[in-house]
Design a protein around this motif. Structure first.
Motif, PDB file in Angstrom:
ATOM      1  N   CYS A  12      -1.652   4.004  -4.190  1.00 55.30           N
ATOM      2  CA  CYS A  12      -0.830   3.272  -3.237  1.00 55.30           C
ATOM      3  C   CYS A  12       0.580   3.137  -3.804  1.00 55.30           C
ATOM      4  O   CYS A  12       0.748   2.774  -4.971  1.00 55.30           O
ATOM      5  CB  CYS A  12      -1.420   1.887  -2.991  1.00 55.30           C
ATOM      6  SG  CYS A  12      -0.360   0.821  -1.992  1.00 55.30           S
ATOM      7  N   PRO A  13       1.620   3.443  -3.013  1.00 56.59           N
ATOM      8  CA  PRO A  13       2.990   3.320  -3.510  1.00 56.59           C
ATOM      9  C   PRO A  13       3.392   1.874  -3.819  1.00 56.59           C
ATOM     10  O   PRO A  13       4.297   1.651  -4.617  1.00 56.59           O
ATOM     11  CB  PRO A  13       3.844   3.851  -2.357  1.00 56.59           C
ATOM     12  CG  PRO A  13       2.929   4.598  -1.479  1.00 56.59           C
ATOM     13  CD  PRO A  13       1.563   4.031  -1.690  1.00 56.59           C
ATOM     14  N   LYS A  14       2.709   0.901  -3.235  1.00 59.33           N
ATOM     15  CA  LYS A  14       3.086  -0.497  -3.442  1.00 59.33           C
ATOM     16  C   LYS A  14       2.316  -1.144  -4.605  1.00 59.33           C
ATOM     17  O   LYS A  14       2.909  -1.675  -5.525  1.00 59.33           O
ATOM     18  CB  LYS A  14       2.860  -1.299  -2.163  1.00 59.33           C
ATOM     19  CG  LYS A  14       3.318  -2.727  -2.257  1.00 59.33           C
ATOM     20  CD  LYS A  14       3.181  -3.440  -0.926  1.00 59.33           C
ATOM     21  CE  LYS A  14       3.642  -4.884  -1.053  1.00 59.33           C
ATOM     22  NZ  LYS A  14       3.466  -5.589   0.217  1.00 59.33           N
ATOM     23  N   CYS A  15       0.986  -1.084  -4.555  1.00 60.90           N
ATOM     24  CA  CYS A  15       0.179  -1.764  -5.584  1.00 60.90           C
ATOM     25  C   CYS A  15      -0.365  -0.816  -6.650  1.00 60.90           C
ATOM     26  O   CYS A  15      -0.993  -1.259  -7.606  1.00 60.90           O
ATOM     27  CB  CYS A  15      -0.962  -2.536  -4.935  1.00 60.90           C
ATOM     28  SG  CYS A  15      -2.261  -1.505  -4.193  1.00 60.90           S
ATOM     29  N   ASN A  16      -0.166   0.485  -6.465  1.00 53.84           N
ATOM     30  CA  ASN A  16      -0.577   1.521  -7.417  1.00 53.84           C
ATOM     31  C   ASN A  16      -2.093   1.604  -7.612  1.00 53.84           C
ATOM     32  O   ASN A  16      -2.565   2.136  -8.600  1.00 53.84           O
ATOM     33  CB  ASN A  16       0.130   1.327  -8.765  1.00 53.84           C
ATOM     34  CG  ASN A  16       0.254   2.627  -9.519  1.00 53.84           C
ATOM     35  OD1 ASN A  16       0.374   3.689  -8.926  1.00 53.84           O
ATOM     36  ND2 ASN A  16       0.234   2.556 -10.830  1.00 53.84           N
ATOM     37  N   CYS A  34      -3.124   0.802   2.944  1.00 57.25           N
ATOM     38  CA  CYS A  34      -3.840   0.532   1.697  1.00 57.25           C
ATOM     39  C   CYS A  34      -4.879  -0.535   1.969  1.00 57.25           C
ATOM     40  O   CYS A  34      -4.596  -1.533   2.629  1.00 57.25           O
ATOM     41  CB  CYS A  34      -2.856   0.053   0.625  1.00 57.25           C
ATOM     42  SG  CYS A  34      -3.667  -0.380  -0.930  1.00 57.25           S
ATOM     43  N   CYS A  37      -3.818  -3.873  -0.454  1.00 61.86           N
ATOM     44  CA  CYS A  37      -2.632  -4.691  -0.200  1.00 61.86           C
ATOM     45  C   CYS A  37      -2.193  -4.472   1.249  1.00 61.86           C
ATOM     46  O   CYS A  37      -2.886  -3.818   2.018  1.00 61.86           O
ATOM     47  CB  CYS A  37      -1.505  -4.356  -1.177  1.00 61.86           C
ATOM     48  SG  CYS A  37      -0.756  -2.729  -0.958  1.00 61.86           S
ATOM     49  N   ASP A  38      -1.054  -4.969   1.620  1.00 59.24           N
ATOM     50  CA  ASP A  38      -0.611  -4.866   3.015  1.00 59.24           C
ATOM     51  C   ASP A  38       0.307  -3.667   3.272  1.00 59.24           C
ATOM     52  O   ASP A  38       1.002  -3.628   4.270  1.00 59.24           O
ATOM     53  CB  ASP A  38       0.090  -6.164   3.436  1.00 59.24           C
ATOM     54  CG  ASP A  38       1.322  -6.436   2.600  1.00 59.24           C
ATOM     55  OD1 ASP A  38       1.513  -5.790   1.553  1.00 59.24           O
ATOM     56  OD2 ASP A  38       2.115  -7.315   2.995  1.00 59.24           O
ATOM     57  N   TYR A  39       0.278  -2.665   2.379  1.00 59.61           N
ATOM     58  CA  TYR A  39       1.142  -1.489   2.553  1.00 59.61           C
ATOM     59  C   TYR A  39       0.702  -0.673   3.757  1.00 59.61           C
ATOM     60  O   TYR A  39      -0.486  -0.432   3.967  1.00 59.61           O
ATOM     61  CB  TYR A  39       1.119  -0.607   1.301  1.00 59.61           C
ATOM     62  CG  TYR A  39       1.947   0.642   1.451  1.00 59.61           C
ATOM     63  CD1 TYR A  39       3.328   0.595   1.317  1.00 59.61           C
ATOM     64  CD2 TYR A  39       1.359   1.862   1.756  1.00 59.61           C
ATOM     65  CE1 TYR A  39       4.102   1.729   1.475  1.00 59.61           C
ATOM     66  CE2 TYR A  39       2.120   3.002   1.911  1.00 59.61           C
ATOM     67  CZ  TYR A  39       3.491   2.927   1.772  1.00 59.61           C
ATOM     68  OH  TYR A  39       4.253   4.064   1.938  1.00 59.61           O
ATOM     69  N   ASP A  41       2.453   2.746   6.363  1.00 58.39           N
ATOM     70  CA  ASP A  41       3.566   3.666   6.591  1.00 58.39           C
ATOM     71  C   ASP A  41       3.180   4.624   7.709  1.00 58.39           C
ATOM     72  O   ASP A  41       2.048   5.091   7.770  1.00 58.39           O
ATOM     73  CB  ASP A  41       3.889   4.447   5.321  1.00 58.39           C
ATOM     74  CG  ASP A  41       5.202   5.203   5.386  1.00 58.39           C
ATOM     75  OD1 ASP A  41       6.013   4.928   6.309  1.00 58.39           O
ATOM     76  OD2 ASP A  41       5.434   6.064   4.523  1.00 58.39           O
TER      77      ASP A  41
END
Length: 67
Positions: A12-16, A34, A37-39, A41
């Motif tokens: 995930c680009p936000k939480c990895n 994701c 988390c709340d990612y 796109d």
């Protein structure tokens, strides 16, 4: 109808978090989310070529050789 599939081997680009991305597909839209988390796109939309425009992209078909 929404199709849902996990994307293997992606962080995930936000939480990895590894292997936490799901891709959702409908008739007119694709997006990823994701599950940790709340990612989210949206898939980018690519402009379509008009009939007067040409493209450098071609189709190549490989056929087995006859020995």
């Amino acid at each position: 109808m929404i199709k849902k599939r996990f994307i293997a081997g992606v962080n995930c680009p936000k939480c990895n978090t590894f292997d936490s991305i799901v891709m959702f597909t409908t008739v007119d839209r694709e997006w990823i989310e994701c599950i940790q988390c709340d990612y989210t796109d949206n898939r980018p939309e690519f402009p379509t070529l008009s009939k007067t425009q040409t493209s450098d992209i071609g189709v190549v078909q490989f056929r087995p050789s006859k020995h």
